[in-house]
Design an enzyme around this catalytic site. Structure first.
Site, short mmCIF file in Angstrom:
data_model
loop_
_atom_site.label_atom_id
_atom_site.label_comp_id
_atom_site.label_asym_id
_atom_site.label_seq_id
_atom_site.Cartn_x
_atom_site.Cartn_y
_atom_site.Cartn_z
N LYS A 81 -34.96 -28.01 -18.08
CA LYS A 81 -33.34 -27.28 -18.28
C LYS A 81 -33.58 -25.93 -18.99
CE LYS A 81 -28.98 -28.44 -20.34
NZ LYS A 81 -28.17 -29.22 -21.09
N SER A 156 -23.91 -31.12 -19.15
CA SER A 156 -24.47 -29.84 -18.94
C SER A 156 -25.82 -29.83 -18.07
CB SER A 156 -24.51 -28.93 -19.94
OG SER A 156 -25.58 -29.34 -21.02
N SER A 180 -24.85 -34.64 -22.42
CA SER A 180 -25.24 -33.76 -21.34
C SER A 180 -26.31 -34.26 -20.51
CB SER A 180 -25.58 -32.26 -21.77
OG SER A 180 -24.35 -31.66 -21.90
N1 GLN Z 1 -19.93 -31.92 -22.25
C1 GLN Z 1 -20.07 -31.57 -23.89
C2 GLN Z 1 -19.62 -30.11 -24.01
O1 GLN Z 1 -19.04 -29.77 -23.24
C3 GLN Z 1 -21.09 -32.02 -24.15
C4 GLN Z 1 -22.35 -31.17 -23.93
C5 GLN Z 1 -23.70 -31.38 -24.20
O2 GLN Z 1 -23.95 -32.28 -24.48
N2 GLN Z 1 -24.60 -30.24 -24.19
O3 GLN Z 1 -19.79 -29.98 -25.14
#
Ligand code: GLN
Length: 493
Positions: A81, A156, A180
């Site tokens: 990532k 994400s 994410s």
């Molecule tokens: N979807 C969550 C957010 O928008 C989690 C994001 C993540 O785990 N990096 O913060």
């Protein structure tokens, strides 16, 4: 039916490379051919690392030729990532503000990958600074779900999940702050682990919410997840929250089964609020566990309803402080021809950050500002503790907790993009584990009527990843959801 090579798991490819049935350098070429033919449709990668990958594969071939010892991930392609630092390789966080940033060092997890002879194939797309649930917040590109190109891959870590689901990489790393890794794994039909907070070093993971962030694994099956987690887990002096707890061999006795184990079903999670196909898949999965000898027990996690609100206070507060470093002075983007230093800061940040990141910085600063700190941040920290206690109490009665990973299968690109609140609810089942610091794994457990993958989440006590993997593997052995593949048309470049 025999698998095409790129469809194999890490264990299968590793066996072929070690037995000299295929050379690492030949396999990596197959992987890059696959990437070239599908990437125009999927858009999983921000950077492709072909030259370095081929060099590394040749090195591994030489070691194998001369019967030297090779690492645990010898010759295996891993996608990383793009918020995890890679020495001499762009690390953009999918943000304009870091679009040209090349780190001078490797993150701990990347160093571990290299030590174990993995091959880094590229850096994957994400929501900018990992803020989002669909990868649509990327400042650089939109990634598509291999199961339906009109749908999001989740986020994400959407690029990592899409890459593994489309067989563009055998393994991938993602990061979690609130779901994410697990959520995109569920939406793309692959396996994702979020380890216990402190299990994996955060050194070199670009900070979002430091008390929540963890690097996690994305793989095609549970055994591959066990292998990759073993490589990246462990104590690191460079991360003050890294836990000095021995790393077990997660593959050892992974086939122990679930006979006699107690599985907790939180009543707060099993409402009719979620999609009927997801509900049915979970119910069917629980029947399989019962048939295998596990006992399903009703439990309660009474503070669940506050989790999303608490998360968006704590995560944004920490993000607003962590992102203060992107000021155009030390690295990254700087605006042109500023009118003095204040104008330079303002314009650099206004031009460099996307809307979601700005929204979070503003919310974070607000909840930390004097007069509001006690009402929001302090209160949220206290409720966070209650959420953690809910889990402690539950784990006195059960060995693990099972629930959906995401309330819905993959949704259409654009469907939720203009409604941040609806987007935030995508993580309603994953966020509590991050707040409590406990580990979780998402595995494929079915398909919707539209043919989209559904994920089941298994949560456990701190540092009990080994037990979670055993429980996940018991289900995987009985089912074939994880071996199903999306039908992908080769696109011409
Ligand atoms: N979807 C969550 C957010 O928008 C989690 C994001 C993540 O785990 N990096 O913060």
């Amino acid at each position: 039916m025999s698998l095409r090579l790129f469809e194999c798991t890490a264990h299968q490819i590793k066996a072929k490379i070690l037995s000299k049935e295929i050379r690492a350098s030949d396999f990596i070429k197959i992987v890059f051919d696959r990437i070239k033919s599908l990437e125009p449709n999927i858009q999983a990668f921000i950077t492709i690392n072909e030259d370095e990958a081929i060099k590394k594969a040749i090195e591994i071939d030489k070691k194998i030729e001369s019967n030297e010892n090779v690492g645990l991930l010898a010759g295996l392609p891993v996608a990383v990532k793009d918020n995890i630092c890679t020495k001499n390789l762009y690390t953009t966080c999918a943000s304009k503000i870091l679009e040209t940033f090349i780190p001078p060092y490797d993150a701990f997890v990347v160093k571990r990958l290299r030590e174990e002879d993995a091959i880094i194939v590229g850096k994957t797309n994400l929501d900018e600074f990992a803020m989002g649930s669909s990868t649509e917040n990327s400042g650089l590109k939109i990634t598509r779900n291999p199961w339906n190109l009109e749908c999001v891959p989740g986020g994400s870590s959407g690029g990592s999940a899409a890459a593994v689901a489309a067989d563009l990489s055998i393994l991938a790393l993602g990061s979690e702050t609130g779901g994410s890794v697990r959520q995109p794994a569920a939406l793309c039909g692959v396996v994702g682990i979020k380890p216990t907070y402190g299990r994996v070093s955060r050194y070199g993971l670009v900070a979002f919410g430091s008390s929540l962030d963890q690097v996690g694994t994305v793989s095609k099956d549970v055994r591959d997840a066990a292998l990759l987690l073993r490589v990246i887990a462990g104590y690191d002096l460079h991360d003050s929250t890294s836990a000095n707890v021995p790393v077990p061999d997660y593959l050892d006795r992974i086939d122990s089964g679930v006979d006699g184990l107690r599985i907790g079903i939180p009543k707060e999670y099993f409402t009719d609020a979620f999609n009927a196909d997801v509900y049915k898949a979970l119910k069917d999965a629980l029947k399989i566990y019962e048939r295998l000898g596990a006992q399903v027990v009703d439990i309660s996690l009474p503070h669940t309803e506050y989790a999303v609100a608490v998360y968006y206070i704590v995560a944004n507060a920490e993000a607003s402080s962590n992102l203060a470093r992107y000021d155009g002075v030390r690295y990254g983007y700087r605006t042109s021809k500023p009118n003095g230093i204040i104008d330079m800061y303002c314009r650099t940040r206004s031009e460099g950050f996307g809307n979601e990141v700005k929204r979070r910085i503003m919310l974070g600063n607000y909840v930390l500002s004097s007069g509001y700190y006690d009402a929001y941040y302090l209160k949220a920290s206290k409720v966070r503790n209650l959420i953690k206690i809910d889990f402690d109490v539950a784990f006195e009665k059960v060995d693990c907790i099972i629930c959906p990973t995401s309330p819905v299968p993959a949704f259409k690109i654009g469907e939720r993009a203009n409604n941040p609140l609806e987007m935030y609810l995508s993580d309603i089942y994953t966020i509590p584990a991050n707040l409590a610091g406990i580990p979780g794994i998402s595995i494929p457990c079915g398909f919707s009527k539209e043919g989209l993958p559904i994920g089941m989440q298994i949560l456990g006590k701190h540092f009990e990843e080994k037990k979670l993997l055993q429980i996940a593997y018991a289900f995987e052995r009985e089912t074939d959801f994880h071996v199903k593949k999306p039908v992908l048309k080769i696109s011409s470049m």
